[in-house]
Design a protein around this motif. Structure first.
Motif, short mmCIF file in Angstrom:
data_model
loop_
_atom_site.label_atom_id
_atom_site.label_comp_id
_atom_site.label_asym_id
_atom_site.label_seq_id
_atom_site.Cartn_x
_atom_site.Cartn_y
_atom_site.Cartn_z
N LYS A 186 9.87 -2.37 -5.22
CA LYS A 186 10.36 -2.21 -4.18
C LYS A 186 10.13 -0.64 -3.80
CE LYS A 186 11.53 -6.91 -3.37
NZ LYS A 186 10.81 -7.32 -2.57
N SER B 268 11.00 4.73 2.80
CA SER B 268 9.52 4.35 4.54
C SER B 268 9.55 5.29 4.04
CB SER B 268 10.10 3.75 5.36
OG SER B 268 10.81 2.10 5.31
N ILE C 25 4.37 2.45 3.66
CA ILE C 25 4.84 1.13 3.27
C ILE C 25 6.58 1.44 3.87
CG2 ILE C 25 5.15 -0.09 0.54
CD1 ILE C 25 2.83 1.79 0.05
N ASN D 256 9.41 -2.93 1.34
CA ASN D 256 8.58 -3.93 0.88
C ASN D 256 8.03 -3.52 -0.26
OD1 ASN D 256 8.12 -4.41 3.54
ND2 ASN D 256 6.53 -4.26 3.77
N THR D 257 6.92 -4.41 -0.65
CA THR D 257 6.46 -4.31 -2.54
C THR D 257 5.45 -3.50 -2.35
OG1 THR D 257 7.15 -6.61 -2.73
CG2 THR D 257 6.16 -5.70 -4.04
#
Length: 56
Positions: free
Chosen positions: A15, A19, A34, A38-39
Protein backbone atom coordinates in the motif's frame (compact mmCIF):
# COMPACT_ATOMS: atom_id res chain seq x y z
CA UNK A 1 0.41 13.61 10.40
CA UNK A 2 3.93 13.88 8.98
CA UNK A 3 4.89 12.94 5.46
CA UNK A 4 7.08 9.95 4.75
CA UNK A 5 10.53 11.12 3.59
CA UNK A 6 11.41 11.47 -0.08
CA UNK A 7 13.38 8.40 -1.08
CA UNK A 8 10.99 6.03 0.73
CA UNK A 9 10.78 2.70 -1.09
CA UNK A 10 7.95 0.19 -1.40
CA UNK A 11 7.42 -3.00 -3.41
CA UNK A 12 4.75 -3.91 -5.94
CA UNK A 13 1.66 -5.08 -4.05
CA UNK A 14 2.25 -2.91 -0.97
CA UNK A 15 0.00 0.00 0.00
CA UNK A 16 1.18 3.51 -0.86
CA UNK A 17 2.10 5.44 2.32
CA UNK A 18 2.14 8.90 0.68
CA UNK A 19 0.51 10.48 -2.38
CA UNK A 20 3.10 11.67 -4.86
CA UNK A 21 5.24 10.84 -7.84
CA UNK A 22 6.88 7.45 -7.52
CA UNK A 23 9.68 6.13 -9.73
CA UNK A 24 10.62 2.55 -10.55
CA UNK A 25 14.16 1.72 -9.41
CA UNK A 26 16.41 0.23 -12.07
CA UNK A 27 16.19 0.14 -15.84
CA UNK A 28 13.96 0.51 -17.70
CA UNK A 29 12.21 2.94 -15.41
CA UNK A 30 9.08 5.04 -15.31
CA UNK A 31 7.32 7.45 -12.99
CA UNK A 32 3.70 7.43 -11.92
CA UNK A 33 1.42 9.47 -9.69
CA UNK A 34 0.21 7.11 -6.96
CA UNK A 35 -2.28 8.11 -4.28
CA UNK A 36 -2.07 7.15 -0.62
CA UNK A 37 -3.57 3.71 0.17
CA UNK A 38 -3.46 2.59 -3.46
CA UNK A 39 -1.57 -0.60 -4.21
CA UNK A 40 1.74 -0.28 -6.03
CA UNK A 41 1.40 -1.84 -9.48
CA UNK A 42 3.84 -4.05 -11.35
CA UNK A 43 5.83 -2.50 -14.19
CA UNK A 44 6.24 -4.38 -17.47
CA UNK A 45 4.55 -7.37 -15.80
CA UNK A 46 7.24 -7.58 -13.11
CA UNK A 47 7.29 -6.83 -9.40
CA UNK A 48 9.45 -3.74 -8.87
CA UNK A 49 10.54 -1.34 -6.16
CA UNK A 50 8.94 2.12 -6.23
CA UNK A 51 10.74 5.16 -4.79
CA UNK A 52 9.03 8.42 -3.74
CA UNK A 53 10.63 11.30 -5.65
CA UNK A 54 8.08 14.13 -5.27
CA UNK A 55 5.15 14.95 -3.03
CA UNK A 56 1.70 15.45 -4.59
Amino acid sequence: MSKVPLGTERKTGEKCPESGIWKVKGQPSTTAPIAINNTFPPYQNKAVIWKLIQYA
